[in-house]
Every structure is written in C-alpha cells, then in structure tokens.
Design a protein around this motif. Structure first.
Motif, short mmCIF file in Angstrom:
data_model
loop_
_atom_site.label_atom_id
_atom_site.label_comp_id
_atom_site.label_asym_id
_atom_site.label_seq_id
_atom_site.Cartn_x
_atom_site.Cartn_y
_atom_site.Cartn_z
N SER B 113 0.64 -1.43 0.02
CA SER B 113 0.29 0.13 0.27
C SER B 113 0.03 1.17 0.17
O SER B 113 1.82 1.15 0.73
CB SER B 113 -1.26 0.00 1.35
OG SER B 113 -0.08 -0.21 2.22
N ALA B 114 0.59 2.21 -1.10
CA ALA B 114 0.96 3.62 -0.72
C ALA B 114 1.36 3.53 0.99
O ALA B 114 2.63 4.72 1.07
CB ALA B 114 0.65 4.63 -1.87
N PHE B 115 0.48 3.79 1.27
CA PHE B 115 0.41 4.35 3.24
C PHE B 115 1.72 4.00 4.00
O PHE B 115 2.42 4.78 4.26
CB PHE B 115 -0.80 3.92 3.37
CG PHE B 115 -1.19 4.49 5.01
CD1 PHE B 115 -2.07 5.65 5.07
CD2 PHE B 115 -1.36 4.13 6.15
CE1 PHE B 115 -1.85 6.51 6.31
CE2 PHE B 115 -1.33 4.05 7.33
CZ PHE B 115 -1.72 5.90 7.25
N HIS B 116 1.60 3.21 3.56
CA HIS B 116 2.62 1.84 4.02
C HIS B 116 4.10 2.10 3.92
O HIS B 116 5.06 1.34 4.48
CB HIS B 116 2.62 0.81 4.51
CG HIS B 116 1.59 0.22 5.45
ND1 HIS B 116 1.62 1.13 6.93
CD2 HIS B 116 0.12 -0.19 5.44
CE1 HIS B 116 0.06 1.03 8.15
NE2 HIS B 116 -0.68 0.33 7.33
N HIS B 117 4.21 3.07 3.09
CA HIS B 117 5.83 3.41 2.22
C HIS B 117 6.63 3.79 3.12
O HIS B 117 5.60 4.89 4.22
CB HIS B 117 5.93 4.26 0.85
CG HIS B 117 5.63 2.91 -0.26
ND1 HIS B 117 4.47 2.49 -0.81
CD2 HIS B 117 6.17 2.88 -1.38
CE1 HIS B 117 4.62 1.73 -1.40
NE2 HIS B 117 5.79 1.98 -1.75
N SER B 118 7.57 3.57 3.11
CA SER B 118 8.91 4.31 4.13
C SER B 118 10.32 4.20 4.12
O SER B 118 10.40 3.75 3.04
CB SER B 118 8.03 4.04 5.68
OG SER B 118 8.78 4.03 6.71
#
Lengths: 232, 232
Positions: B113-118
């Motif tokens: 998910s884009a959200f959990h990119h880090s």
C-alpha cells in the motif's frame, strides 16, 4: 483564500532563475550560491529526504521527512497528529513558516591546513509558508509524488490510500519561490605558503548507491523485481 | 556565566539514558524513539554533516553544516560573519536556541500500500541553546574534533589554524542534554488484507561508501595516501 488548484505542467520557464531575497543571499561564499531553476530541481530530484524546520514555542525544530516535487511545488506528508502538520493546520491561514533543506555530500575536501578543510556538496534551501492541501485531487497528486520521489514509477504499482488512510494523512505544500542552491566542487584551496607542507591533500569522494532489493518474507516468489526498481 | 571549561574524558555513564522532555517525546511512532546514550553517540559519530536550525526574524532557518562531537558536547564552526554564528554571538548570553539534526537513510521500504511506504533511517535530534566558545583550549579541541569527525586522525596531519584563521573562525557549542534518537528498521508493515495484492514488496538498501582518495594536482607524488584514509 488558499490556492489549492492542482499543479499543472505549465510553470515558469526553466530558464528563469529564482529571484534572490535577503534571506537567500548568503553572507559568505556567495560565489557558491545559485538561483538557477534547473540546478535547484536537479538537486531536489536526486533526494527524497529533506530536513524541515519550523518554529515551536519560539524555538526551532528540525525534523527529517520525505518530500515530493511537482513542478514548482514541494509536498510533505505525515500523520494528522504529527507536530509540523498539526501546526500547519492550526495555522492554516496564513500558514506555517518553514525552511526546507536538502543536502548531498559529494566529497570530503582535505586541505593542507585545517582551516581550509571542507566538503563538496550540493544543497537547496527553501524558505516559505507551508499550507495544508485540502483539494482531494491535489492531495492524490502530492501523495503519488512523495512515493515516486523515492522510487520513480512506484505509485502506479501500489494500492492507493483508502478513505481511512487519507483521513489520517495531512499534506502540506511549500511553493518554490524563495529558493537558493549552494554548490561546492573541486579540490582544496590551500594558501600559497602551505603548498610545500608534507600533508596529503586532495578529496575523498563519497559514493552512494542502491543495494539489491530485498523482498519481504511474505512476498509471493512469483512476483519478480519490477523494472522501475532495476532502473534505480 | 558561560561555562567554557575544556571537555574532559569524564562524562555521564554511558549506561545512563538521556532524560525525555516534552519536545523529545514524539507525537507518533513513539516505539521508534530512544534516549540511549550509546545509540545517540553511534548515530552522531557515523556522520559529519548536520542540519542546524535556528530562528531569524521569527522564521526558521535550516542550514547544513559540519560538526564534531567531544563526549557530551557538539561543536559547530563557521566564519565569524556567518549567520548562525553571528546570531549566537549576538545572543551569547543566554545563547541561541537551536535544533541540530543528523539523519542516515538506510533503506527505502516499499509496502504493497502507498500508505505504508517508509524508509529505514537513524536520526538524532538535539534541542538546546548554542553558546559561543571563547576558551582557546576548548576552541582548539573543537576545531580538531570537527576535522576528525569527517576523517578520524586527520587533525594531526594538517597545519593547525594560525592566529589570523582563528580570529576568523567562530565556534559554538551545543550540549547533549535534550536529545532523542529515532530508528526504523525491518521490512514493510502491510495491512493483513493487502498481503495478497500483486505488488512487489520489500526494501531497497541504500549503500554509502568512500571512493579512492583523489590527490590534489599540486600534491608532491612522494606523499602517499595516509593510513587514516585507507582506514575509512
């Protein structure tokens, strides 16, 4: 009122430099400063992490954070509960004064004299007022840009944020108006009277690169390394 | 009155963590924060460039600059005409509020998910009040430390600053009192419902290293590459 129109491909001519201001003209090493738009873009585009400064309780705070560039706009995101984002929203009008800095260290410069030791570097400093992005389309573009800043093309190969995730994500924008780059290149600049000293002098380049991608343990082995990762 | 006593080898026990304060406890990702003295030192010692934030005309300024660590003290130097140094001197009592941040990016973290990119990173944030160092012996120690921070051992193989150079150099000190480290390691943290998505997931390590030293054109070829450079 806050301008939240989505960015477009139309922007200032890349040949037009940024206009120097009192705070983007350095007090020293003026010859290293540049307002060249393409140079600024190239330094920003070679990184994905910036150091974002803001003022809280009259004291400075500098936090490392990811960013994305879309034309003449920089975007930073974070939890809606994080400090700079919360501050930006609390102060949505007129916004949060910030300073966003990106630095690459290219080499250590060893002169014969301690005084002339230096580093070769490329940096960009952006001063301005960060505003919260509320337009859904601009938020989407910004979030894609932040993912693609680290890995170009990745945003098209990931699940986009869902409603819950979007609600938890604040996006702030900083326009590239008051901007300067600073670049040092070349070897040491020793004093003429030091040239015969017996010390080694020169530069030590710093190298940076990408290691081989390491798949997550739970990744289906049938999923190969995508082309955009091989291209890094 | 300002304490300008030279630093000594005697310091707080390395087993004693820094005391958290309101501004060193993060509002999110609290589990990534640490006040461990050895961890903080190791992150600081693996770098030579920091981003130094201060406030000028009520706005934040973040500049990249070299630093050196001596025990529980950080030193930054610069031209006596440069802005942060000038500000620190102008405000020598009670000093200049600063935030000094050091960040290493170790890997890009690509979730499904884009959200959990880090990113995997190690950072240290130091809050405090920078004071001008006036004691000649402490200034000498500080200047050596800044040279040695980039290349350990180099200060003993360079001409020390002369009287004129010392007069042109301001040194400021920031004590390691209000300090936190933040570290992210490991792979992506995807949501359970995303585990079957077809996107590649894992980390891309970032590599850093030193290239071969490049001697200055005017270096006597008889001067070989010193041992402390080979050891980098």
């Amino acid at each position: 009122m806050q301008d939240t129109a989505p960015p477009t491909a139309t922007g200032p001519e890349s040949a037009t430099p940024y206009t120097p201001t009192a705070r983007t003209v350095p007090t020293r090493a003026k010859e290293r400063a540049s307002y060249d738009r393409e140079l600024v873009h190239s330094i920003l585009d070679a990184a994905c992490l910036c150091h974002l400064g803001f003022v809280r309780d009259a004291a400075p705070v500098v936090l490392p954070t990811l960013y994305g560039r879309v034309g003449e706009r920089l975007y930073v995101h974070g939890s809606t509960g994080s400090r700079p984002l919360r501050n930006a929203r609390a102060a949505a009008d007129p916004g949060l004064p910030v300073c966003l800095t990106v630095t690459h260290v290219d080499a250590l410069v060893l002169a014969r004299s301690a005084f002339h030791h230096s580093i070769n570097y490329r940096s960009v400093v952006v001063h301005g007022t960060a505003t919260t992005v509320t337009d859904p389309e601009e938020r989407r573009i910004a979030l894609d840009a932040i993912v693609d800043q680290a890995v170009p093309g990745r945003s098209r190969d990931a699940r986009p944020a869902n409603t819950k995730e979007l609600a938890a994500t604040a996006v702030i924008r900083l326009d590239l108006d008051e901007v300067s780059a600073k670049v040092r290149t070349g070897g040491p600049n020793d004093e003429p009277e030091d040239l015969t000293l017996p010390h080694w002098t020169g530069i030590v380049p710093l190298t940076r690169g990408y290691g081989s991608p390491v798949p997550a343990e739970d990744l289906d082995p049938a999923v190969g390394v995508p082309e955009y990762l091989r291209a890094l």
